[in-house]
Design a protein around this motif. Structure first.
Motif, PDB file in Angstrom:
ATOM      1  N   ASN A 132      -0.702 -14.369  -2.489  1.00  0.00           N
ATOM      2  CA  ASN A 132      -0.531 -14.182  -3.925  1.00  0.00           C
ATOM      3  C   ASN A 132      -1.831 -14.636  -4.579  1.00  0.00           C
ATOM      4  N   ALA A 137      -0.287 -11.427 -12.487  1.00  0.00           N
ATOM      5  CA  ALA A 137      -0.069 -10.030 -12.108  1.00  0.00           C
ATOM      6  C   ALA A 137       1.201  -9.883 -11.278  1.00  0.00           C
ATOM      7  N   ALA A 138       1.410 -10.797 -10.335  1.00  0.00           N
ATOM      8  CA  ALA A 138       2.622 -10.740  -9.518  1.00  0.00           C
ATOM      9  C   ALA A 138       3.866 -10.960 -10.369  1.00  0.00           C
ATOM     10  N   ARG A 140       4.224 -10.260 -13.618  1.00  0.00           N
ATOM     11  CA  ARG A 140       4.484  -9.058 -14.430  1.00  0.00           C
ATOM     12  C   ARG A 140       5.160  -7.983 -13.586  1.00  0.00           C
ATOM     13  N   ASN A 141       4.727  -7.854 -12.343  1.00  0.00           N
ATOM     14  CA  ASN A 141       5.353  -6.878 -11.460  1.00  0.00           C
ATOM     15  C   ASN A 141       6.791  -7.264 -11.142  1.00  0.00           C
ATOM     16  N   ARG A 144       9.753  -6.183 -13.311  1.00  0.00           N
ATOM     17  CA  ARG A 144      10.296  -4.829 -13.151  1.00  0.00           C
ATOM     18  C   ARG A 144      11.568  -4.825 -12.314  1.00  0.00           C
ATOM     19  N   TYR A 145      11.751  -5.847 -11.487  1.00  0.00           N
ATOM     20  CA  TYR A 145      12.891  -5.899 -10.575  1.00  0.00           C
ATOM     21  C   TYR A 145      13.902  -6.974 -10.976  1.00  0.00           C
ATOM     22  N   THR A 188      12.488  -9.142  -5.850  1.00  0.00           N
ATOM     23  CA  THR A 188      11.782  -7.915  -5.473  1.00  0.00           C
ATOM     24  C   THR A 188      12.416  -7.287  -4.234  1.00  0.00           C
ATOM     25  N   LYS A 245       5.572  -5.819  -2.814  1.00  0.00           N
ATOM     26  CA  LYS A 245       6.076  -5.909  -4.184  1.00  0.00           C
ATOM     27  C   LYS A 245       6.194  -7.353  -4.656  1.00  0.00           C
ATOM     28  N   SER A 246       5.963  -8.318  -3.765  1.00  0.00           N
ATOM     29  CA  SER A 246       6.152  -9.724  -4.098  1.00  0.00           C
ATOM     30  C   SER A 246       4.849 -10.428  -4.456  1.00  0.00           C
ATOM     31  N   LEU A 248       1.629  -8.544  -4.200  1.00  0.00           N
ATOM     32  CA  LEU A 248       0.751  -7.447  -4.586  1.00  0.00           C
ATOM     33  C   LEU A 248      -0.523  -7.398  -3.720  1.00  0.00           C
TER      34      LEU A 248
END
Length: 329
Positions: A132, A137-138, A140-141, A144-145, A188, A245-246, A248
């Motif tokens: 990580n 950034a991680a 913010r991603n 989404r989940y 995620t 996805k965790s 990035l």
């Protein structure tokens, strides 16, 4: 194969597994965020040891068998201090050549590798696996989940836990992984589908407490260790998984390209793929890297070197699984 050892970090005693090796090299290892030494390192440590390397796999303070109160609290500054103490202790092991010490970690701890390697130019090599590199950034991603209400509850619990810590209250814990809609650090897809299978198959490590203080979970979302990559003077391997996805892949890939002697290794799959179907490819690439930089007198890699691991033809030697491409610009 291994023995329990202890070393002091600050005013706390940390506990580690020591695998005595035969070639003078040593790999210092730690698990991911709130992942103790057994589920976090056993699978790779055994392979490194079989290849002749000594291994020192430790628990951070407040976690696992290491000391420190309160429990299940992860503070970046303290854990970085634990790395310094572990590296210093590894250099005192009787079979270890202090000039042949490498560091290895994954996930959030993989992010630590950038800062640890930058602080320790005497290291022989460093490996950051699915790190990580950019917490914001991680995070913010990850949103989404997760469902909005659960995200608000997670944030509120982190704030309440941080306030409670000021008056000595016990930590408010959150699970490391949960389904969307639950209050958990990660919701995620690859964490849900692969995390337990990768790190705790068949509940092999039943003593591992898969929770962490909410205050710690909230703080790590702001940590950006990839910014230290340009200061790393030692050979650095960064292994990323393109569908991660965790943590990035791209922030870590950018960090690898900024490191003066960085090597970027790309694998298909999610965050935990190096523990699952891609384990053989990942460990062979890492062993080849360790052999080059701990046991052989090889030149340092070029800036931004990028390595792609694909399907290995059965007749090709292990060293040929890596196709080297020099990054342009």
């Amino acid at each position: 194969m291994r023995e329990k050892v202890r070393f002091v970090s600050g005013d706390v005693e940390c506990v580690a597994w020591h695998y005595p090796g035969t070639n003078g090299g040593c790999v210092v290892m730690a698990g991911g965020f709130a992942v103790t030494k057994e589920p976090g390192t056993d699978k790779f440590a055994e392979r490194f040891h079989q290849a002749g390397f000594s291994v020192l796999a430790f628990d951070y303070r407040h976690l696992g068998e290491s000391g420190g109160q309160p429990r299940q609290v992860a503070r970046v500054r303290e854990q970085l201090a634990d790395w310094q103490a572990a590296i210093a202790f590894a250099a005192t092991l009787p079979e270890v050549d202090p000039a042949k010490i490498a560091v290895w970690a994954f996930s959030l701890s993989g992010g630590y590798i950038f800062q640890v390697a930058a602080r320790n130019p005497h290291l022989a090599a460093a490996i950051a696996q699915t790190p990580n590199a950019d917490g914001p950034a991680a995070s913010r991603n990850a949103i989404r989940y997760q469902k909005p209400l659960a995200m608000l509850r997670f944030t509120a619990r982190g704030i309440l836990d941080a306030i409670g810590s000021l008056v000595g209250r016990r930590p408010l814990l959150v699970p490391l992984v949960g389904q969307p809609g639950t209050v958990a650090l990660l919701t995620t897809p690859d964490a849900i589908s692969g995390g337990d299978l990768a790190l705790n198959p068949d509940n092999k490590y039943s003593d591992w407490q898969q929770e962490v203080a909410a205050r710690s979970a909230l703080r790590v979302t702001l940590y950006r260790p990839g910014r230290f990559a340009s200061r790393v003077q030692v050979p650095l391997m960064v292994l990323v998984c393109d569908q991660d996805k965790s943590a990035l892949a791209e922030p870590a890939a950018i960090a690898a390209q900024r490191a003066p002697h960085g090597e970027l290794v790309r694998l298909p799959g999610g965050h935990y793929e190096p523990f699952l179907t891609a384990h053989q490819e990942a460990v062979e690439a890492e062993l080849a890297f360790l052999h080059r930089h701990l046991l052989e007198d090889k030149p340092l890699p070029a800036v931004g070197q990028e390595l792609f691991l694909g399907v290995r033809p059965p007749e090709v030697d292990v060293n040929d699984i890596i196709i080297r491409l020099t990054a342009q610009g």
